[in-house]
Design a protein around this motif. Structure first.
Motif, PDB file in Angstrom:
ATOM      1  N   ALA A 224     -29.508  49.120 -11.637  1.00 14.92           N
ATOM      2  CA  ALA A 224     -29.489  47.572 -12.231  1.00 14.92           C
ATOM      3  C   ALA A 224     -31.063  47.635 -12.882  1.00 14.92           C
ATOM      4  O   ALA A 224     -31.259  46.820 -13.667  1.00 14.92           O
ATOM      5  CB  ALA A 224     -29.441  46.708 -11.136  1.00 14.92           C
ATOM      6  N   SER A 225     -31.987  48.154 -12.288  1.00 18.78           N
ATOM      7  CA  SER A 225     -33.148  48.234 -12.644  1.00 18.78           C
ATOM      8  C   SER A 225     -33.276  48.953 -14.091  1.00 18.78           C
ATOM      9  O   SER A 225     -34.048  48.361 -15.093  1.00 18.78           O
ATOM     10  CB  SER A 225     -34.449  48.895 -11.880  1.00 18.78           C
ATOM     11  OG  SER A 225     -35.652  49.103 -12.575  1.00 18.78           O
ATOM     12  N   GLY A 226     -32.352  49.836 -14.365  1.00 15.30           N
ATOM     13  CA  GLY A 226     -32.416  50.651 -15.648  1.00 15.30           C
ATOM     14  C   GLY A 226     -31.855  49.530 -16.715  1.00 15.30           C
ATOM     15  O   GLY A 226     -32.356  49.560 -17.879  1.00 15.30           O
ATOM     16  N   GLU A 227     -30.807  48.969 -16.557  1.00 16.59           N
ATOM     17  CA  GLU A 227     -30.227  47.898 -17.199  1.00 16.59           C
ATOM     18  C   GLU A 227     -31.213  46.810 -17.676  1.00 16.59           C
ATOM     19  O   GLU A 227     -31.399  46.184 -18.752  1.00 16.59           O
ATOM     20  CB  GLU A 227     -29.049  47.282 -16.542  1.00 16.59           C
ATOM     21  CG  GLU A 227     -27.852  48.289 -16.426  1.00 16.59           C
ATOM     22  CD  GLU A 227     -26.583  47.502 -15.807  1.00 16.59           C
ATOM     23  OE1 GLU A 227     -26.593  46.482 -15.450  1.00 16.59           O
ATOM     24  OE2 GLU A 227     -25.569  48.302 -15.580  1.00 16.59           O
ATOM     25  N   TYR A 228     -32.083  46.349 -16.521  1.00  9.30           N
ATOM     26  CA  TYR A 228     -32.906  45.366 -16.885  1.00  9.30           C
ATOM     27  C   TYR A 228     -34.004  45.829 -17.827  1.00  9.30           C
ATOM     28  O   TYR A 228     -34.352  44.986 -18.493  1.00  9.30           O
ATOM     29  CB  TYR A 228     -33.511  44.909 -15.499  1.00  9.30           C
ATOM     30  CG  TYR A 228     -34.579  43.721 -15.635  1.00  9.30           C
ATOM     31  CD1 TYR A 228     -34.059  42.369 -16.067  1.00  9.30           C
ATOM     32  CD2 TYR A 228     -36.082  43.997 -15.600  1.00  9.30           C
ATOM     33  CE1 TYR A 228     -35.096  41.516 -16.194  1.00  9.30           C
ATOM     34  CE2 TYR A 228     -36.988  42.949 -15.881  1.00  9.30           C
ATOM     35  CZ  TYR A 228     -36.530  41.730 -16.128  1.00  9.30           C
ATOM     36  OH  TYR A 228     -37.273  40.576 -16.341  1.00  9.30           O
ATOM     37  N   GLN A 229     -34.324  47.050 -17.558  1.00  9.68           N
ATOM     38  CA  GLN A 229     -35.366  47.670 -18.672  1.00  9.68           C
ATOM     39  C   GLN A 229     -35.024  47.773 -20.055  1.00  9.68           C
ATOM     40  O   GLN A 229     -35.880  47.841 -20.742  1.00  9.68           O
ATOM     41  CB  GLN A 229     -35.952  48.927 -17.839  1.00  9.68           C
ATOM     42  CG  GLN A 229     -36.835  49.077 -16.654  1.00  9.68           C
ATOM     43  CD  GLN A 229     -37.717  48.148 -16.783  1.00  9.68           C
ATOM     44  OE1 GLN A 229     -38.568  48.020 -17.603  1.00  9.68           O
ATOM     45  NE2 GLN A 229     -38.211  47.495 -15.646  1.00  9.68           N
TER      46      GLN A 229
END
Length: 176
Positions: free
Chosen positions: A106-111
């Motif tokens: 999820a953090s990768g998508e947010y970045q």
């Protein structure tokens, strides 16, 4: 664009917003451990003396081979109790690892999300002096922003999916 109720000159104002949309899913994480994935070692417990220490192999060490997680228990005299405790510890560690993996995804998508501002918008909503919604990726328009804001997004999604399938790009100018 809208006419601000707080502007005494009744000028048009532009606002930007960014939204992530996710489906509602059941977030229960079921941890199933295959016996074939485990390496189980028994050994004699160490620690303070007593009649039972160093006489039986009651301590248990479990290695989950696919993940490399190792847990051990030697608190009880019973090998069965130590094995059950170690299995609970292993499941907790596997659960934690799965949560961490999901959080990193999820953090990768947010970045990957782009900047919020001019040149990065995908849809323009004009509410005053006329009403228009225009998708800047596909060129699809709607003259009913209230319906679009209430969730009538099917024409926009269909056009975006069609564009992905065909690979066709459309040059669209933003609404002034």
């Amino acid at each position: 664009m809208r006419i601000s109720p707080y502007d005494s000159s009744a000028r048009r104002h532009t606002s930007f917003s960014s939204v992530w949309v996710y489906p509602v899913i059941d977030d229960n994480i079921e941890i199933e451990v295959n016996e074939s994935d485990l390496k189980i070692d028994t050994y004699r417990a160490s620690g303070a003396g007593g009649q039972h220490v160093n006489t039986t192999d009651s301590a248990v060490r479990i290695t989950h081979v696919p993940s490399g997680i190792i847990v051990a228990s030697q608190n009880d005299r019973s090998q069965h109790k130590n094995r059950a405790t170690a299995m609970n510890m292993l499941k907790a560690r596997l659960y934690e690892a799965e949560l961490r993996r999901r959080e990193e995804a999820a953090s990768g998508e947010y970045q990957a999300k782009t900047e919020i501002g001019w040149g990065h918008q995908i849809r323009s909503y004009v509410l005053q002096p006329y009403q228009l919604v225009k998708d800047l990726r596909t060129g699809v328009t709607s003259t009913s922003p209230d319906d679009v804001l209430d969730g009538a997004l099917d024409p926009f999604m269909a056009a975006a999916l069609s564009q992905k399938v065909t690979g066709e790009k459309v040059d669209v100018e933003d609404v002034d």
